[in-house]
Design a protein around this motif. Structure first.
Motif, PDB file in Angstrom:
ATOM      1  N   VAL A  43       0.863  -1.182   0.000  1.00 52.34           N
ATOM      2  CA  VAL A  43       0.000   0.000   0.000  1.00 52.34           C
ATOM      3  C   VAL A  43       0.898   1.229   0.000  1.00 52.34           C
ATOM      4  O   VAL A  43       1.732   1.395   0.894  1.00 52.34           O
ATOM      5  CB  VAL A  43      -0.930   0.023   1.227  1.00 52.34           C
ATOM      6  CG1 VAL A  43      -1.906   1.194   1.130  1.00 52.34           C
ATOM      7  CG2 VAL A  43      -1.671  -1.292   1.373  1.00 52.34           C
ATOM      8  N   GLN A  44       0.716   2.082  -1.004  1.00 57.29           N
ATOM      9  CA  GLN A  44       1.525   3.286  -1.164  1.00 57.29           C
ATOM     10  C   GLN A  44       0.624   4.508  -1.066  1.00 57.29           C
ATOM     11  O   GLN A  44      -0.520   4.480  -1.506  1.00 57.29           O
ATOM     12  CB  GLN A  44       2.206   3.274  -2.535  1.00 57.29           C
ATOM     13  CG  GLN A  44       3.014   2.025  -2.832  1.00 57.29           C
ATOM     14  CD  GLN A  44       3.129   1.762  -4.329  1.00 57.29           C
ATOM     15  OE1 GLN A  44       2.238   2.110  -5.097  1.00 57.29           O
ATOM     16  NE2 GLN A  44       4.224   1.123  -4.740  1.00 57.29           N
ATOM     17  N   GLY A  45       1.142   5.583  -0.501  1.00 57.42           N
ATOM     18  CA  GLY A  45       0.395   6.832  -0.483  1.00 57.42           C
ATOM     19  C   GLY A  45      -0.211   7.136   0.875  1.00 57.42           C
ATOM     20  O   GLY A  45      -0.612   6.240   1.624  1.00 57.42           O
ATOM     21  N   PRO A  48      -4.318   6.128   1.174  1.00 59.26           N
ATOM     22  CA  PRO A  48      -4.571   4.688   1.281  1.00 59.26           C
ATOM     23  C   PRO A  48      -4.038   4.078   2.581  1.00 59.26           C
ATOM     24  O   PRO A  48      -4.736   3.273   3.214  1.00 59.26           O
ATOM     25  CB  PRO A  48      -3.864   4.113   0.052  1.00 59.26           C
ATOM     26  CG  PRO A  48      -3.906   5.225  -0.950  1.00 59.26           C
ATOM     27  CD  PRO A  48      -3.706   6.474  -0.133  1.00 59.26           C
ATOM     28  N   GLY A  98       6.541   3.583  -5.610  1.00 57.64           N
ATOM     29  CA  GLY A  98       5.622   3.798  -6.711  1.00 57.64           C
ATOM     30  C   GLY A  98       5.695   5.163  -7.362  1.00 57.64           C
ATOM     31  O   GLY A  98       4.915   5.464  -8.254  1.00 57.64           O
ATOM     32  N   LYS A  99       6.604   6.027  -6.934  1.00 53.04           N
ATOM     33  CA  LYS A  99       6.754   7.342  -7.553  1.00 53.04           C
ATOM     34  C   LYS A  99       8.190   7.515  -8.006  1.00 53.04           C
ATOM     35  O   LYS A  99       9.125   7.077  -7.336  1.00 53.04           O
ATOM     36  CB  LYS A  99       6.378   8.454  -6.573  1.00 53.04           C
ATOM     37  CG  LYS A  99       4.897   8.495  -6.239  1.00 53.04           C
ATOM     38  CD  LYS A  99       4.570   9.704  -5.384  1.00 53.04           C
ATOM     39  CE  LYS A  99       3.077   9.803  -5.111  1.00 53.04           C
ATOM     40  NZ  LYS A  99       2.728  10.980  -4.291  1.00 53.04           N
ATOM     41  N   PRO A 167      -0.686  -2.542  -7.204  1.00 55.15           N
ATOM     42  CA  PRO A 167      -0.484  -1.193  -6.663  1.00 55.15           C
ATOM     43  C   PRO A 167      -1.189  -0.098  -7.451  1.00 55.15           C
ATOM     44  O   PRO A 167      -1.625   0.901  -6.876  1.00 55.15           O
ATOM     45  CB  PRO A 167       1.036  -1.021  -6.706  1.00 55.15           C
ATOM     46  CG  PRO A 167       1.580  -2.402  -6.596  1.00 55.15           C
ATOM     47  CD  PRO A 167       0.599  -3.264  -7.352  1.00 55.15           C
ATOM     48  N   ARG A 168      -1.330  -0.279  -8.759  1.00 54.04           N
ATOM     49  CA  ARG A 168      -2.022   0.740  -9.563  1.00 54.04           C
ATOM     50  C   ARG A 168      -3.502   0.810  -9.205  1.00 54.04           C
ATOM     51  O   ARG A 168      -4.100   1.892  -9.180  1.00 54.04           O
ATOM     52  CB  ARG A 168      -1.836   0.439 -11.048  1.00 54.04           C
ATOM     53  CG  ARG A 168      -0.407   0.606 -11.541  1.00 54.04           C
ATOM     54  CD  ARG A 168      -0.220   0.011 -12.925  1.00 54.04           C
ATOM     55  NE  ARG A 168      -0.325  -1.453 -12.888  1.00 54.04           N
ATOM     56  CZ  ARG A 168      -0.204  -2.242 -13.958  1.00 54.04           C
ATOM     57  NH1 ARG A 168       0.006  -1.678 -15.150  1.00 54.04           N
ATOM     58  NH2 ARG A 168      -0.306  -3.545 -13.857  1.00 54.04           N
ATOM     59  N   ARG A 171      -3.728   2.455  -5.604  1.00 50.18           N
ATOM     60  CA  ARG A 171      -3.562   3.907  -5.653  1.00 50.18           C
ATOM     61  C   ARG A 171      -4.788   4.586  -6.244  1.00 50.18           C
ATOM     62  O   ARG A 171      -5.239   5.615  -5.752  1.00 50.18           O
ATOM     63  CB  ARG A 171      -2.318   4.270  -6.483  1.00 50.18           C
ATOM     64  CG  ARG A 171      -1.008   4.026  -5.773  1.00 50.18           C
ATOM     65  CD  ARG A 171       0.130   4.775  -6.456  1.00 50.18           C
ATOM     66  NE  ARG A 171       0.273   4.396  -7.861  1.00 50.18           N
ATOM     67  CZ  ARG A 171       1.035   3.402  -8.300  1.00 50.18           C
ATOM     68  NH1 ARG A 171       1.721   2.665  -7.441  1.00 50.18           N
ATOM     69  NH2 ARG A 171       1.125   3.134  -9.595  1.00 50.18           N
ATOM     70  N   THR A 174      -7.696   5.423  -4.012  1.00 52.69           N
ATOM     71  CA  THR A 174      -7.443   6.472  -3.011  1.00 52.69           C
ATOM     72  C   THR A 174      -7.961   6.085  -1.624  1.00 52.69           C
ATOM     73  O   THR A 174      -8.516   6.906  -0.893  1.00 52.69           O
ATOM     74  CB  THR A 174      -8.048   7.827  -3.433  1.00 52.69           C
ATOM     75  OG1 THR A 174      -9.482   7.724  -3.505  1.00 52.69           O
ATOM     76  CG2 THR A 174      -7.492   8.285  -4.769  1.00 52.69           C
TER      77      THR A 174
END
Length: 286
Positions: A43-45, A48, A98-99, A167-168, A171, A174
């Protein structure tokens, strides 16, 4: 350290090389089979991860950059984390983030939930979205986000499809992936058996397809009762098996030079119409 088996609350470990744990986390980015076997996904961000923690999702590990000052948000989540805390070399964590440009403050390793349709709460107002063989993870995440926004009880991803835990997709949701049950089903028959069981319990579930050539405009059909709403594959639309199983096919009227709507966009429009009708019912709170 073995990823996915938190040895104890509050424990902090360090990963400074491409060891077995890092390689396993890296595989979770791109390898669906590895995600399934490990029972985990990344989980990225900020949002999330925040929603996952707020909703009590099983977070096996929280990864943060070693030796880098963290924001209050990141420190608070690390203090609350029940799984393993891992300080990861910044260059390695960057690969998991992821960025391209930003170093993430946190990356979470979360547990996969079971793919059981009974995770979706059903009742007299149940609205369930079924996505038939989607190929784009981003479309799954977008439709999960719309399902959350417009009050759907859950989303079912059917057949040979993209992975909602890619992951896409995570993300694009959100954070809604952690608020709305998302279940993967092997075929349309699994969903129809579930619908038949609900009908057997006295719940009059209608199964409605969406298609540009549907027999009736969506605004002209009653969407206020228990409904399973089908959204087709981005290229081919709904399968023949699904079309034969629908109680009715609905269309969304469009104009201009567009020949069709994106699958997630069409699903969003249909969800909005269902929410609009439900708010307009006599005695509804909205």
């Amino acid at each position: 350290m073995r990823a996915g088996r938190p040895p104890g609350t509050g424990r902090t470990l360090r990963v400074t090389t491409r060891n077995a744990s890092f390689q396993q986390w890296s595989a979770l980015l791109t390898n669906r089979g590895k995600r399934q076997r490990a029972g985990e996904f990344l989980v990225q961000g900020v949002r999330p991860i925040t929603v996952a923690m707020e909703r009590g999702w099983p977070v096996h590990a929280l990864l943060h950059p070693d030796g880098v000052p963290l924001s209050r948000w990141a420190r608070d989540l690390l203090d609350r984390a029940g799984g393993t805390r891992v300080a990861v070399a910044p260059d390695l964590l960057h690969e998991l983030g992821g960025k391209d440009d930003d170093l993430p403050e946190l990356v979470a390793v979360a547990g996969l939930p079971p793919d059981r349709l009974d995770r979706i709460p059903v009742g007299p107002d149940a609205l369930v979205v079924v996505f038939d063989r989607p190929t784009a993870p981003g479309n799954i995440g977008t439709l999960v986000r719309s399902a959350d926004a417009f009050g759907a009880a859950g989303l079912v991803v059917v057949g040979h499809a993209a992975d909602p835990y890619d992951p896409r997709a995570v993300r694009a949701s959100t954070g809604s992936l952690f608020a709305v049950p998302v279940v993967r089903a092997g075929s349309h028959r699994d969903v129809l058996d579930w619908v038949a069981a609900l009908r057997g319990q006295g719940l009059p579930v209608q199964v409605l397809g969406t298609d540009e050539d549907g027999e009736v405009e969506i605004a002209e059909h009653d969407l206020t009762g228990p409904t399973v709403l089908l959204v087709g594959n981005e290229t081919a639309g709904l399968s023949a098996a699904w079309r034969q199983s629908c109680d009715r096919m609905l269309r969304i009227p469009i104009a201009g030079s567009a020949s069709s709507l994106n699958a997630a966009t069409a699903g969003t429009v249909a969800l909005y119409e269902a929410a609009r009708q439900r708010r307009a019912r006599p005695g509804s709170p909205g």
